[in-house]
Design a protein around this motif. Structure first.
Motif, PDB file in Angstrom:
ATOM      1  N   LEU A  35     -70.536  51.394 -31.051  1.00 11.30           N
ATOM      2  CA  LEU A  35     -69.336  52.056 -30.872  1.00 11.30           C
ATOM      3  C   LEU A  35     -69.157  53.474 -31.256  1.00 11.30           C
ATOM      4  CD1 LEU A  35     -67.251  49.004 -31.877  1.00 11.30           C
ATOM      5  CD2 LEU A  35     -67.315  49.879 -29.697  1.00 11.30           C
ATOM      6  N   VAL A  59     -67.156  44.325 -20.157  1.00 15.20           N
ATOM      7  CA  VAL A  59     -68.044  43.881 -21.201  1.00 15.20           C
ATOM      8  C   VAL A  59     -69.271  44.427 -21.594  1.00 15.20           C
ATOM      9  CG1 VAL A  59     -69.178  41.802 -22.201  1.00 15.20           C
ATOM     10  CG2 VAL A  59     -67.112  41.628 -20.977  1.00 15.20           C
ATOM     11  N   SER A  60     -69.587  45.152 -22.613  1.00 11.72           N
ATOM     12  CA  SER A  60     -70.497  45.834 -23.061  1.00 11.72           C
ATOM     13  C   SER A  60     -71.693  44.973 -23.718  1.00 11.72           C
ATOM     14  CB  SER A  60     -70.522  47.099 -24.048  1.00 11.72           C
ATOM     15  OG  SER A  60     -71.592  47.745 -24.414  1.00 11.72           O
ATOM     16  N   LEU A  76     -72.575  44.987 -27.352  1.00 16.20           N
ATOM     17  CA  LEU A  76     -71.791  44.864 -28.620  1.00 16.20           C
ATOM     18  C   LEU A  76     -71.772  43.272 -28.839  1.00 16.20           C
ATOM     19  CD1 LEU A  76     -68.376  46.518 -27.324  1.00 16.20           C
ATOM     20  CD2 LEU A  76     -70.204  47.302 -29.035  1.00 16.20           C
ATOM     21  N   HIS A  77     -72.626  42.498 -28.059  1.00 20.76           N
ATOM     22  CA  HIS A  77     -72.700  41.259 -28.486  1.00 20.76           C
ATOM     23  C   HIS A  77     -73.951  40.710 -28.556  1.00 20.76           C
ATOM     24  CE1 HIS A  77     -68.518  41.307 -27.405  1.00 20.76           C
ATOM     25  NE2 HIS A  77     -68.781  41.971 -26.159  1.00 20.76           N
ATOM     26  N   ARG A 132     -68.074  38.894 -33.329  1.00 28.65           N
ATOM     27  CA  ARG A 132     -67.985  39.677 -32.071  1.00 28.65           C
ATOM     28  C   ARG A 132     -69.675  39.382 -31.484  1.00 28.65           C
ATOM     29  NH1 ARG A 132     -70.344  45.040 -31.906  1.00 28.65           N
ATOM     30  NH2 ARG A 132     -69.563  46.230 -33.734  1.00 28.65           N
TER      31      ARG A 132
END
Lengths: 452, 184
Positions: free
Chosen positions: A209, A324-325, A328-329, A367
């Motif tokens: 981010l 959804v990126s 990030l997961h 996350r």
């Protein structure tokens, strides 16, 4: 967003980062996992100080001893060590609650419900975890004796793991092939490996981010640390074999269904590159065995079903049209098989305890690890599959389905049983070396202070 | 909670059997505030409005926000409906949505995506709104003003996501075409 634009490569502090965070285990490995309960914080801290120089850092990994040794702490462990209240409060909520309290989010229900877990998992007695690995079985003696030098603490659990004779996990698959590449690490990214900013996995660095995430306080505790989720997963190897036999048309079809459930053939060859048959040469080539994506050539999952194991835990570019990126997961995974292999051809359970001891690493349990468990593994909505779950490791209960896309029509397997049962697990924090030094030099806690 | 054998309906014209055929089991979201039926959940937020300028700013901003609502909410892929209105003599803003799936796991992705639209509506209008970019503060703001509905009805098919409904319609249309072709 991810990996496309040029990003500054950060300088990672290899001397302070615990080794297991940046390096995954070798193909041939032996491991010991030891869990401690702290009985006397001051005695423990003194002994931990003497053990700290033996902890493997990411720098040591470059010139390894015959073993690696890493140390992590649970929330109740930090409490037991007398970490100050404001610092305890700065940890993420889910870490403070502990893994057992997150059972509904994680899908740890039914046979995996924490009420069935093996003690001491799920209680508040697990305070410290020591992770030991070696490339040969003899190499374990020295680190185990080092771990035993931790005084003021009782060993309440020990699990020995190690590569199986066939170098596969108990369902018969080669595992551990795909991992994100951490920007700034000394590894060279392999083809198909996605580059992820180090802040996703290590506190103190920029994340996907563009922020440096707020870890626990004080800063010394956060820097170079990360969260660690540990899971002991029982694998029902006989049940898996029976299901394949009962739902296939031939031995060849069995292998095909197995591959369609996982997304790779048992050798590790990806269906994306070899959709019709296994290809051991492809599987053995690290320059090719992970070099694939889904969006352009297989959006609908005709080759690699959208609900199969590897496409769930890492959808790569297949969610490009959604908000959804994927980066990030992501999680770092460190799995090790334990227990004896079920003999070839056996279809009935022999009663032996076997499975995988899993470690997931990342800067946000919520996350990353929990998201993957809840949204990608134990649900199907993210790819239009309703409530279908991961066919291999999902929280199935014998009523679900698994859809294998095909032309002219799909094939749907039903009455999907549970193949993996959670035996227990804990959330840990894996601090940097300086953070552990800070922990050992804290003044004694005033009785009751940490419970404020 | 509901038991057909003992339940006494509100209206004496209706039997417990009939209620039982229609009733839906309501629970909380898996990890957070909001009611849920099947796979569908409600999100309700009531926030104070900046006085005296907030209401006028809102009425101006909402024109474009309405035009773009389809884009920002539609692309999320999980939202069924959303209403935003000034209430209580323009002192408060009501934000109420119905969506499929979980809320909490997706917060960060939603924030990443929908920040421009949400900030357009809330900035300068909602008191204390920190802007979605400030992740921690935005979560705290939501936690402060989100309210849980006391009653909620999640449609006759609460397990269907917006994508499922789109797909179902496409399949029905294709089937109709097939029948038309077979008869043609």
């Amino acid at each position: 967003m991810s990996g496309q634009q040029a990003r500054t490569v950060p300088d990672l502090d290899f001397n302070d980062i615990q080794g297991t965070l940046l390096r995954h285990r070798p193909d041939v490995y032996y491991g010991v996992y030891i869990l401690f309960r702290v009985d006397d914080a001051e005695v423990l801290k003194r002994s931990l100080r003497t053990v700290l120089p033996k902890v493997t850092t990411a720098a040591d990994w470059e010139s390894p001893r015959p073993f690696t040794l890493n140390i992590a702490f649970t929330y109740s462990g930090f409490e037991a060590l007398g970490v100050p209240a404001d610092s305890l409060a700065s940890f993420a909520d889910e870490f403070r609650e502990g893994m057992a309290a997150r059972s509904v989010v994680l899908g740890d229900v039914g046979a995996s419900d924490p009420k069935h877990w093996t003690a001491p998992f799920g209680g508040r007695d697990v305070h410290i975890g020591v992770v030991i690995a070696s490339t040969n079985a003899d190499g374990l003696d020295e680190p185990v004796s080092i771990a035993q030098q931790l005084a003021g603490a009782t060993i309440i659990y020990r699990l020995d793991a190690g590569v199986l004779p066939n170098r596969r996990e108990h369902f018969g698959f080669r595992d551990g092939i795909s991992q994100p590449h951490i920007i700034g690490s000394t590894d060279q990214p392999r083809p198909g490996q996605d580059a992820v900013m180090p802040g996703e996995f290590i506190f103190g660095y920029e994340d996907e981010l563009g922020n440096v995430a707020a870890g626990p306080t004080p800063e010394v505790l956060a820097r170079n640390g990360t969260y660690l989720a540990l899971r002991q997963l029982h694998e029902d190897a006989a049940g898996f074999r029976r299901y394949l036999r009962d739902n296939s048309r031939s031995p060849k079809d069995e292998e095909r269904i197995a591959a369609k459930m996982v997304g790779r053939w048992r050798s590790g060859a990806p269906l994306a590159l070899s959709p019709e048959h296994d290809d051991p040469e492809l599987a053995a080539d690290p320059q090719r065995n992970n070099d694939f994506r889904y969006y352009d050539h297989d959006l609908n999952g005709l080759r690699v079903p959208r609900g199969c194991h590897i496409r769930r835990v890492n959808p790569r570019d297949s969610l490009k049209d959604s908000i959804v990126s994927v980066n990030l997961h992501r999680v770092l995974r460190r799995g090790a098989a334990y227990g004896p292999m079920l003999a070839d051809g056996v279809l009935e359970d022999d009663g032996a305890e076997r499975g995988i001891f899993f470690i997931f690493l990342g800067a946000s349990l919520a996350r990353q690890f929990e998201f993957v468990q809840q949204v990608w593994m134990n649900d199907g909505d993210f790819v239009g599959l309703g409530n279908e779950k991961d066919p291999l490791v999902g929280d199935n209960n014998g009523t679900g389905t698994y859809t294998i896309p095909g032309k002219p029509v799909r094939r749907r397997l039903s009455a999907f049983p549970r193949f993996v049962t959670v035996r227990g697990g804990e959330y840990f924090y894996l601090p940097g070396i300086a953070a552990m030094t800070w922990l050992t030099t804290r003044p004694p806690a005033i009785e009751g202070d940490h419970r404020v | 909670m509901f038991d057909r054998s003992t339940y006494e309906p509100i209206s004496s014209e209706v039997t417990a059997e009939e209620i039982g055929d229609w009733t839906q089991e309501c629970r909380r979201q898996t990890d957070g505030v909001g009611l849920r039926v099947g796979n569908r959940a409600e999100f309700t937020l009531i926030a104070p409005v900046i006085q005296p300028d907030g209401p006028a700013i809102f009425r101006e901003r909402v024109k474009k926000a309405q035009i773009e609502a389809g884009y920002w909410e539609g692309r999320l892929g999980t939202v069924h409906d959303l209403r935003i209105c000034l209430i209580n003599d323009d002192t408060q803003l009501l934000f109420a949505a119905t969506y499929s799936d979980e809320f909490k796991p997706y917060v960060l992705d939603v924030i990443r995506f929908a920040t421009p639209w949400i900030d357009h509506i809330f900035s300068g209008v909602a008191e204390g709104f920190p802007g979605l970019e400030s992740n921690g503060a935005a979560s705290a703001y939501i936690a402060k003003y989100q309210v849980e509905s006391d009653l909620w009805y999640g449609s006759p098919n609460p397990d269907l996501s917006p994508r499922d409904i789109t797909k179902g319609r496409r399949v029905a249309q294709a089937f109709d075409q097939l029948l038309d072709a077979a008869q043609g």
